[in-house]
Design an enzyme around this catalytic site. Structure first.
Site, short mmCIF file in Angstrom:
data_model
loop_
_atom_site.label_atom_id
_atom_site.label_comp_id
_atom_site.label_asym_id
_atom_site.label_seq_id
_atom_site.Cartn_x
_atom_site.Cartn_y
_atom_site.Cartn_z
N ILE A 179 -2.69 9.00 3.17
CA ILE A 179 -3.91 9.58 3.75
C ILE A 179 -4.99 8.52 3.99
O ILE A 179 -5.80 8.65 4.90
CB ILE A 179 -4.45 10.70 2.84
CG1 ILE A 179 -3.47 11.86 2.80
CG2 ILE A 179 -5.82 11.20 3.30
CD1 ILE A 179 -3.86 12.98 1.85
N GLY A 239 -6.87 10.80 -1.60
CA GLY A 239 -6.70 9.38 -1.86
C GLY A 239 -5.27 8.89 -1.89
O GLY A 239 -5.02 7.74 -2.24
N GLN A 240 -4.32 9.75 -1.52
CA GLN A 240 -2.93 9.30 -1.50
C GLN A 240 -2.78 8.19 -0.46
O GLN A 240 -3.45 8.16 0.56
CB GLN A 240 -1.97 10.45 -1.16
CG GLN A 240 -1.94 11.57 -2.16
CD GLN A 240 -3.00 12.63 -1.90
OE1 GLN A 240 -3.94 12.44 -1.14
NE2 GLN A 240 -2.87 13.76 -2.56
N ARG A 241 -1.87 7.28 -0.74
CA ARG A 241 -1.67 6.12 0.13
C ARG A 241 -1.48 6.51 1.59
O ARG A 241 -2.02 5.87 2.50
CB ARG A 241 -0.48 5.30 -0.37
CG ARG A 241 -0.32 3.97 0.32
CD ARG A 241 0.85 3.15 -0.20
NE ARG A 241 0.83 2.97 -1.63
CZ ARG A 241 0.19 1.99 -2.27
NH1 ARG A 241 -0.48 1.10 -1.57
NH2 ARG A 241 0.24 1.89 -3.57
#
Length: 182
Positions: free
Chosen positions: A74, A70-72
């Protein structure tokens, strides 16, 4: 008794497969939730750099769960996993009120995706075991979930660490697709 046990085992073999997409912002608890669902140890979790895939058998279904980071950086790649999704599980960190707007925007964008049209959405209001967690009802109001009209949805308070509420959410999701998959 041995024959009865064998028959029960055969009857419990999954007869339907579902593709489950597990999304949410980084640190929401997606991987912890997936590991708890798979009855794995949750004492040591590291951020997902890409994706995890697990198959879990439950309620006559084989759930193929795709846990995407869920990293920005990704999130733009989430769309590569939308094809043939049967249920979207969206996880929110209930104790991180500062990110409610951000997670609401991401969820809204997902709901507008053509490949996810009509896909039921199970929203997990995770980390309910923390003292500062917003209740599921507050999150539903904040994210204006009642405005979702093009699909079934449900918000479920849970704790991925303790497992509380996870099974209720899975049961809801299975009920949504039980008549659709053969």
């Amino acid at each position: 008794m041995g024959l009865l046990a064998l028959l029960r085992k055969l009857k419990s073999a999954p007869d339907r497969e579902l593709r489950i997409l597990l999304l949410g912002l980084d640190n929401a608890g997606k991987t912890t939730l997936l590991k708890k669902l798979a009855s794995e140890d949750v004492s040591s979790i590291t951020p997902t750099q890409g994706f995890n895939i697990k198959s879990v058998n439950t309620s006559g279904f084989k759930l193929n769960v795709w846990d995407i980071g869920g990293q920005r950086k990704i999130r733009p790649y989430w769309k590569n996993y939308f094809d043939r999704t049967d249920v979207l599980l969206y996880v929110i960190d209930s104790s991180d009120r500062k990110r409610f707007e951000e997670t609401g925007l991401e969820l809204s964008e997902l709901l507008e995706e053509e490949k996810l049209a009509g896909v039921p959405v199970m929203i997990y209001a995770n980390k309910q075991d923390l003292f500062d967690a917003a209740p599921a009802s507050e999150i539903a109001e904040c994210l204006e979930l009642t405005n979702i009209r093009d699909r079934t949805w449900h918000i479920q308070g849970c704790s991925a660490m303790t497992g509380e509420g996870i099974e209720d959410g899975v049961k809801w999701a299975m009920k949504q697709v039980s008549g659709k998959k053969k």
